[in-house]
Design a protein around this motif. Structure first.
Motif, PDB file in Angstrom:
ATOM      1  N   ILE A 258      -2.343  28.228  28.634  1.00 29.72           N
ATOM      2  CA  ILE A 258      -2.421  27.040  29.465  1.00 29.72           C
ATOM      3  C   ILE A 258      -2.906  25.895  28.904  1.00 29.72           C
ATOM      4  CG2 ILE A 258      -3.614  26.202  31.595  1.00 29.72           C
ATOM      5  CD1 ILE A 258      -3.735  29.097  32.784  1.00 29.72           C
ATOM      6  N   THR A 344      -7.986  32.265  29.817  1.00 36.61           N
ATOM      7  CA  THR A 344      -6.915  31.980  30.730  1.00 36.61           C
ATOM      8  C   THR A 344      -8.118  31.299  31.791  1.00 36.61           C
ATOM      9  OG1 THR A 344      -5.226  33.536  30.224  1.00 36.61           O
ATOM     10  CG2 THR A 344      -5.422  32.409  32.340  1.00 36.61           C
ATOM     11  N   ASP A 347      -9.297  28.091  30.443  1.00 40.91           N
ATOM     12  CA  ASP A 347      -8.141  26.930  30.710  1.00 40.91           C
ATOM     13  C   ASP A 347      -8.265  26.637  32.168  1.00 40.91           C
ATOM     14  OD1 ASP A 347      -7.724  27.462  27.990  1.00 40.91           O
ATOM     15  OD2 ASP A 347      -5.807  28.569  28.317  1.00 40.91           O
TER      16      ASP A 347
END
Length: 355
Positions: A258, A344, A347
């Motif tokens: 991301i 993730t 992010d």
């Protein structure tokens, strides 16, 4: 919608190049030592696969889970007995050959990163000393004061400005008071007054004028290109090393798919000339990051973890048992899953402004 599509395509091409070159390193080294390679794949060894070429020995495929790539020294879909026999052929090769095959992937990533920096410097040229060109955001404090993109920044509040950090420090130190900015436009000096704007960021009061700096350049000679590429490579790897040595900073700065997509999105907003330079810069940074992560993170499914297992085999003078290898592989994939989820999540927190 067009910007999102362009971002997605650019991200996919960039990611594909990084994975392809890394796995190509493993593949070429394996072929050089006459290892039997059953598959050269985009994607992880799970789910459906699509063959796009077969040379009589190696399948060249795309896998359904497009989060990496691999060079298969055994057939992923074969029965256990066949896979054991094929992997026995791989393990029968001398340790030094297997070590070179494993290291060839990170080496290829390192070379790609360095070559990307060579291309960047070759196209951009050698930076000239200050004054630098100003890049002015629309409707910013600088734009409202009459500063234009392309103006040369000479001084702020009577002090010469050597780089962006010096400019940012002067703006922060203004405490919101008007700043006299001396510029050069069409070789003529000009002084304008800019009112910095407060930008809320946590408990701190930060100020911005909406200006970036772009160094002027001249064409570079070959030795300058190579020297600057070496410097950029060394500086980036040194910065990575400092991040790893300070876990708190690593947690703040580590990024996953991301974060990379966000960086690509910003690059896609640039005009084509600046976009190409920014993409080479991003490719260099990502490829060197892939090199470092694969080589120095000792997770079993990463190249660094495979090197550790080879060293253990060399010391013990025998391989791990099949059960031990399966256990190591399961632990490795579990750690990769935890790492992927962690970056993730990190992010997402940053996107929400909480990272």
């Amino acid at each position: 919608m067009l910007h999102k599509l362009e971002t997605l395509l650019t991200w996919a091409v960039l990611f594909g190049i990084l994975i392809f070159i890394h796995e190509l390193g493993h593949f070429l080294a394996a072929k050089a030592f006459k290892f039997k390679v059953y598959e050269f794949a985009f994607g992880l060894p799970f789910g459906k696969k699509w063959r796009y070429w077969y040379d009589g020995e190696t399948e060249y495929t795309v896998r359904a889970v497009l989060l990496g790539g691999f060079v298969g020294f055994a057939e992923a879909e074969a029965d256990d007995e066949t896979r054991d026999r094929q992997m026995a052929d791989f393990h029968a090769k001398p340790i030094y050959q297997r070590l070179i095959v494993i290291l060839a992937g990170p080496i290829a990533s390192f070379l790609l990163g360095w070559i990307a920096f060579v291309a960047l410097v070759g196209m951009r040229g050698v930076e000239l000393p200050a004054p630098h060109k100003m890049m002015v955001s629309e409707k910013s404090a600088a734009a409202e004061a009459g500063i234009r993109t392309g103006d040369l920044l000479v001084k702020i509040a009577g002090e010469s400005i050597a780089d962006f950090n010096a400019m940012a420090a002067k703006v922060r130190g203004s405490a919101g008071k008007p700043l006299e900015i001396e510029i050069r436009r069409d070789e003529k000096p000009l002084t304008l007054t800019v009112q910095p704007r407060e930008v809320p960021e946590g408990r701190e009061k930060l100020y911005r004028i909406g200006v970036g700096l772009q160094p002027r350049t001249r064409p570079a000679q070959i030795q300058e290109v190579l020297g600057e590429a070496n410097r950029l490579t060394g500086t980036f790897l040194s910065a990575l090393g400092k991040l790893v040595s300070t876990p708190r900073e690593l947690g703040k700065n580590i990024g996953g798919p991301i974060a990379i997509a966000g960086a690509v999105s910003e690059v896609v907003k640039l005009d084509w000339a600046d976009r190409v330079l920014a993409l080479f810069s991003l490719m260099g940074q990502l490829s060197l990051s892939l090199y470092a992560a694969n080589l120095f993170v000792p997770i079993p499914v990463f190249d660094g973890g495979q090197v550790v297992l080879l060293l253990i085999e060399a010391i013990r003078r025998r391989q791990l048992s099949k059960e031990q290898q399966m256990g190591v592989a399961l632990v490795g994939w579990a750690l990769v899953l935890v790492l992927f989820v962690s970056v993730t999540f990190n992010d997402i927190l940053k996107l929400l402004g909480k990272g």
